[in-house]
Each structure stands twice: as structure tokens, then as C-alpha cells.
Design a protein around this motif. Sequence first.
Motif, mmCIF file in Angstrom:
data_model
loop_
_atom_site.group_PDB
_atom_site.id
_atom_site.type_symbol
_atom_site.label_atom_id
_atom_site.label_comp_id
_atom_site.label_asym_id
_atom_site.label_seq_id
_atom_site.Cartn_x
_atom_site.Cartn_y
_atom_site.Cartn_z
ATOM 1 N N SER A 92 68.833 -30.914 8.115
ATOM 2 C CA SER A 92 67.381 -30.742 7.992
ATOM 3 C C SER A 92 66.968 -29.319 8.354
ATOM 4 N N SER A 97 63.743 -30.973 5.062
ATOM 5 C CA SER A 97 63.580 -32.313 5.607
ATOM 6 C C SER A 97 64.640 -33.246 5.053
ATOM 7 N N VAL A 98 65.064 -34.167 5.903
ATOM 8 C CA VAL A 98 66.100 -35.137 5.516
ATOM 9 C C VAL A 98 65.585 -36.530 5.853
ATOM 10 N N LEU A 99 65.803 -37.476 4.947
ATOM 11 C CA LEU A 99 65.402 -38.853 5.196
ATOM 12 C C LEU A 99 66.612 -39.664 5.634
ATOM 13 N N VAL A 139 61.020 -42.121 -1.070
ATOM 14 C CA VAL A 139 61.653 -40.877 -1.534
ATOM 15 C C VAL A 139 60.743 -40.176 -2.519
ATOM 16 N N GLY A 142 57.858 -38.424 -0.619
ATOM 17 C CA GLY A 142 58.196 -37.257 0.187
ATOM 18 C C GLY A 142 58.973 -36.231 -0.611
ATOM 19 N N THR A 143 59.242 -35.109 0.011
ATOM 20 C CA THR A 143 60.071 -34.097 -0.641
ATOM 21 C C THR A 143 61.260 -33.846 0.276
ATOM 22 N N PHE A 144 62.262 -34.707 0.148
ATOM 23 C CA PHE A 144 63.405 -34.608 1.049
ATOM 24 C C PHE A 144 64.528 -33.801 0.406
ATOM 25 N N ILE A 147 69.280 -37.291 1.567
ATOM 26 C CA ILE A 147 68.992 -38.668 1.988
ATOM 27 C C ILE A 147 70.272 -39.294 2.542
#
Length: 431
Positions: A92, A97-99, A139, A142-144, A147
Motif C-alpha cells: 500500500s 491503497s490495497v484492499l 472494488v 474504490g481505487t485499489f 487486492i
Amino acid sequence: MGRCPECGAWSTLVEERAAEAPPRGGAIVPSGSAPVRLSDVAAAAVPRIPTGIADMDRVLGGGLVPGSVVLVGGEPGIGKSTLLLQVAARLSERVGSVLYVSAEESARQVRMRADRLDVSAPGLFLLPETSLEAILEAVKAGTFGAIVVDSIQTIASADAPAAAGSVTQVRACAGRLLALAKTTGVPVLLIGHVTKDGTLAGPKTLEHLVDAVLSFEGERFHAHRVVRALKNRFGPVHELGIFEMTGAGLIEVANPSALYLGSGAGGRPGSVVLAGVEGTRPLLLEVQALTVEAKYGSPRRTAIGFDGTRLALLLAVLERHGGMSLSSHDVFLNVAGGAESAEPAADLAVCSAVAGSFRGRALPAGTAVFGEVGLLGEVRAVSDAALRLKEAVSLGFHSALIPAGNAGEAAAFPDLSVVPLRSVEELLERS
Ligand code: TYD
Ligand code: MG
């Protein structure tokens, strides 16, 4: 049917309906395209996203490839969630950002683990969710940049008429996530549980779909963990990542040879230090052998961390070419520290350890050994001799038994007293 007509086991059949065709994952080539000359295809360097954990990048072949799907398999409790939470946090920092989809644990449980690991990445988002549709929705919103799904066996799609964890569900969910990765370019990491006998239960059927399959292994009673690639469309499959499980999560092992070797390896009858190589990484391992007179029946041969068939072969060579009557002895072989070696270069160390125990003779302390042994008793040259010797020298070894065919490469190490060997007979004469 209650009983499988094939293997005879009871209650092992799972119903699978032939509903709608499962999404054809992996089909990233548009249909209807015309043949093109291979040489006309523009070669593009595969971009990589470093995970921030060097050993993980090494196994992946330099980092995550955008749009790739990586399956990380391992036995329950081995540390998959720990590893991927650490990877997600590091990642991240790189991709924004990471989900982290937690289908097995509540957000609070994951938070507790994160506190223990001391990861507090502001770009790490949690989603405690088991519904595939809800995950895809999140998903989309958001703008990941990446994942993580923990685990593929616990998520389920409402469209697939089967229970979570069944082959139908696992395949359907993975197919949809694969399509997501390929269309958006977001890399997806899937966790898959492996059963005790080593098969990726359910996820086995995914191995051909995903881009890379990593196996996370280790002994419950040893702190070290090994990540290896079983399949990788974007890199080599022989690299190892070595970690140590500590109270604060997994840490990379800076000097794996020292970890496996411990203190006092070699220098006693039956203990020999193998200068091995795993992938591109040199690894010194302690090979231990014990021979005892067989009391009754046929003698036992037990190998831990080494191939049993190969051991039997080497014992036959020692018997025939070394004149050692091992057929009346039980032989036990162990690669210490829970490590294993599958390379032919371990042969000479195994022969030396067995002969050492049998004859009650030790190699001088500080001696490293490598070389392949053939059925005619010949010692054959192996690859990466310089790499092996360099590692031995850096760990304070001062002598080495090596194949005569590798003697040229040993010239670069003047401080090392090298014994080049042509045959098993020579090994027994000179040690
Ligand atoms: P876990 O990642 O939950 O395993 P998996 O997801 O593969 O089932 O962790 C497994 C074990 O690791 C658990 O029994 C406790 C241990 N552990 C540590 O030793 N140190 C740590 O910092 C953490 C988080 C776990
Ligand atoms: Mg877990």
C-alpha cells in the motif's frame, strides 16, 4: 453415490451442477484475431510492482505484475494471513491503497494481528466479507492498487449453486476475480488452504488459471518458513524466500545458511556440511547420517529432507564401489533444521555423512562438501561451484571436498584448501 467408484473412499463425492459455463478466466486474447508473425509482436518489458519484501519479490521474479493473479497456498496456521497482511501493508505504500478482504476473520481480529505485526499503513483497507458480489462492488467503488483475498475457499458467489469451499464455488469465484484482474490491471493475491497431504484442496483446480502459484511451507516446530513458486508465468520457479516466524510476524532471514546450520555442524562422524544452492541462492545445510547394525529383518532406510530413492541408490554405490557392507545396517539420514535438499549436488555430502557414521570418522571441522555421484561411483561436476564456495568462505569454512570437474572454479579461492575428487573411492581414501 456414497462411495467413490474410483478410489473406494466413502462420502468424498461432492455434487457439482453443470449450470452456466464457468467464466473462462485467462482468456486475455480477443477472439477473432488474425495470426501474426511472432517476430512482429512488439516485445514489452513486463512492469513490476515491488512488494517491499525482498524475498517475496525474489520468488515472484522481481515483483507483482499488474493484472496478475497469484495464489498463495499453505497449510492452516502456517502464516499465510500474516505474510499477506505484511505484504499488503508494504504494497500500500507503493500503490496507494490495497484492499484486504478478510473472509475468515473479523476486522477486529485482523486489527489485532496488524497491531502485533506493527503495521499501520494508512492505505490499507479491510473488508470482512464472504460474498463475491459484495467484494466486486467494493472494488468497483474504490481505487485499489492491489487486492488480497483471504481465503478463496471462504468466499462464495450467489450465482454458483454450491456451498462455499466446493470446487464449483472456488472455481467460479476465482474466475470472476481473474477477469477483474485482467480487465482492470489490478493484481490479485488469493490465499488457498492446503490439506495435510499437500494438495491445494479446491484451489488445485485453480493452478492452471492463475498466473503464479506460491507455496508457503514450514514445519510447525521450526520457526523458519519457506515460500517457493510452483508455477510462475512471469519468472523462475526455483527461487526460495526464507522467513522466520517471530512474535512480531514474519521477518526475512538475512543469512539463511547460519539459520539452518546452527552451531557445531560438521566435524563429527556422520555430520557433513553441504554447500547447496536453491535457485540463485547459496545455502549451507547440515546433512546427518546414522548407521546402526540392523537387528532383524531387512535393514531400514529412512531419509528426512532428502529423497529416499536417491539415498538407496547412493547406499548401493557405497556398497559396491566403497566396499562398505551397508546391507546389514539401518541407515537414517536427516537434513538438520527441518530443511530439505533435492539437488544432485547433495549426493557427495550424503555419501560422506553415511561413510563417516559407518566408519566413525569425521571430516575436519570447517569443511564444506558438494558434488553429484553417479552409479559407477564417479563424482560429477555440478553447477554454481563458485557460488557454493563463496558462501562457504564467507561463513568461515576453510576446506572443501568438491568434484574434480569443478576444480577450475575453486582456483578463485586461494584461502580454501580444496580436495578435488573423481570417485567415491577417492572420497573414502581422502577423508
Ligand atoms: P496465520 O497467519 O493466522 O496462519 P494462516 O493464515 O496460514 O492460517 O498465523 C499462524 C500462526 O502464526 C499462529 O498460530 C500464530 C503465529 N504467529 C506468530 O508466531 N507471530 C505473529 O506475529 C503472528 C501474527 C502469528
Ligand atoms: Mg489465515
